[in-house]
Design a protein around this motif. Structure first.
Motif, short mmCIF file in Angstrom:
data_model
loop_
_atom_site.label_atom_id
_atom_site.label_comp_id
_atom_site.label_asym_id
_atom_site.label_seq_id
_atom_site.Cartn_x
_atom_site.Cartn_y
_atom_site.Cartn_z
N GLY A 64 0.80 -1.22 0.00
CA GLY A 64 0.00 0.00 0.00
C GLY A 64 0.83 1.26 0.00
O GLY A 64 2.06 1.25 -0.09
N ASN A 65 0.15 2.36 0.14
CA ASN A 65 0.76 3.68 0.13
C ASN A 65 1.45 3.95 1.46
O ASN A 65 0.92 3.58 2.52
CB ASN A 65 -0.33 4.73 -0.14
N ASP A 67 1.52 6.53 3.17
CA ASP A 67 0.68 7.37 4.04
C ASP A 67 -0.26 6.54 4.92
O ASP A 67 -0.82 7.07 5.88
CB ASP A 67 -0.13 8.34 3.19
N LEU A 68 -0.46 5.27 4.59
CA LEU A 68 -1.32 4.41 5.41
C LEU A 68 -0.70 4.08 6.76
O LEU A 68 -1.39 3.64 7.68
CB LEU A 68 -1.61 3.09 4.67
N TYR A 69 0.60 4.26 6.88
CA TYR A 69 1.33 3.87 8.08
C TYR A 69 1.80 5.11 8.83
O TYR A 69 2.66 5.84 8.35
CB TYR A 69 2.53 2.99 7.71
N GLU A 150 3.88 3.08 -4.18
CA GLU A 150 3.43 2.04 -3.26
C GLU A 150 4.61 1.25 -2.73
O GLU A 150 5.62 1.08 -3.42
CB GLU A 150 2.44 1.10 -3.96
#
Length: 167
Positions: A64-65, A67-69, A150
């Protein structure tokens, strides 16, 4: 008088149906056994010739991106059995499989450590062993960034714990 009566042997043969002999019984038994053996050979040959493919998830996957973390977080990806750790320095991926007996570890945020629920091994968020029967630290996997932004984790490629992906 003797003309009207048939001989007793001929009369007995005509009235009784033909009985199976011992030889007929064993011939039918042998034919049945050979039929079962032949069927078994066909089944074994078919299973030998049919493809034996094991479908597993790809060892390389998109996480994923970035920014998800959030910064200073440990995220468990259950399908891949990997922890994605984000620190202020960057990202790294740590195996969630305990090096002791292959149990799936869990992130314990209250203790700020990764723990094996089965045998008590404890690891820091970077995979370093703290205590327990595990013989070595948790391995780190290669993590890269695609051109479209990603994260990609490759579980076939282990890296040094000091290697961090800076984003």
């Amino acid at each position: 008088m003797s003309e009207s009566r048939k001989p007793p042997l001929r009369e007995a043969l005509e009235t009784q149906p033909a009985q199976a002999t011992r030889r007929d019984f064993f011939s039918e038994l042998a034919a049945g056994a050979l039929g079962i053996a032949g069927l078994g050979a066909v089944v074994v040959t078919y299973s030998y010739l049919s493809p034996n493919v094991l479908f597993e998830p790809s060892p390389s996957f998109r996480a994923g991106n970035p920014d998800l973390y959030p910064v200073n977080s440990v995220t468990f990806l259950q399908n891949q059995q990997v922890f994605i750790v984000r620190t202020e320095q960057g990202f790294y991926a740590v195996s969630a499989v305990c090096t002791h007996l292959g149990c799936i570890t869990q992130w314990k945020p209250e203790a700020n450590q990764i723990a094996c629920p089965c045998h008590g091994s404890k690891f820091r968020s970077d995979g370093a062993k703290i205590e327990g029967p595990a013989p070595r630290p948790l391995p780190h996997f290669s993590i890269t960034l695609t051109p479209d932004g990603e994260l990609i984790v490759n579980k076939f490629e282990t890296v040094k714990p000091s290697q961090v992906l800076r984003v």
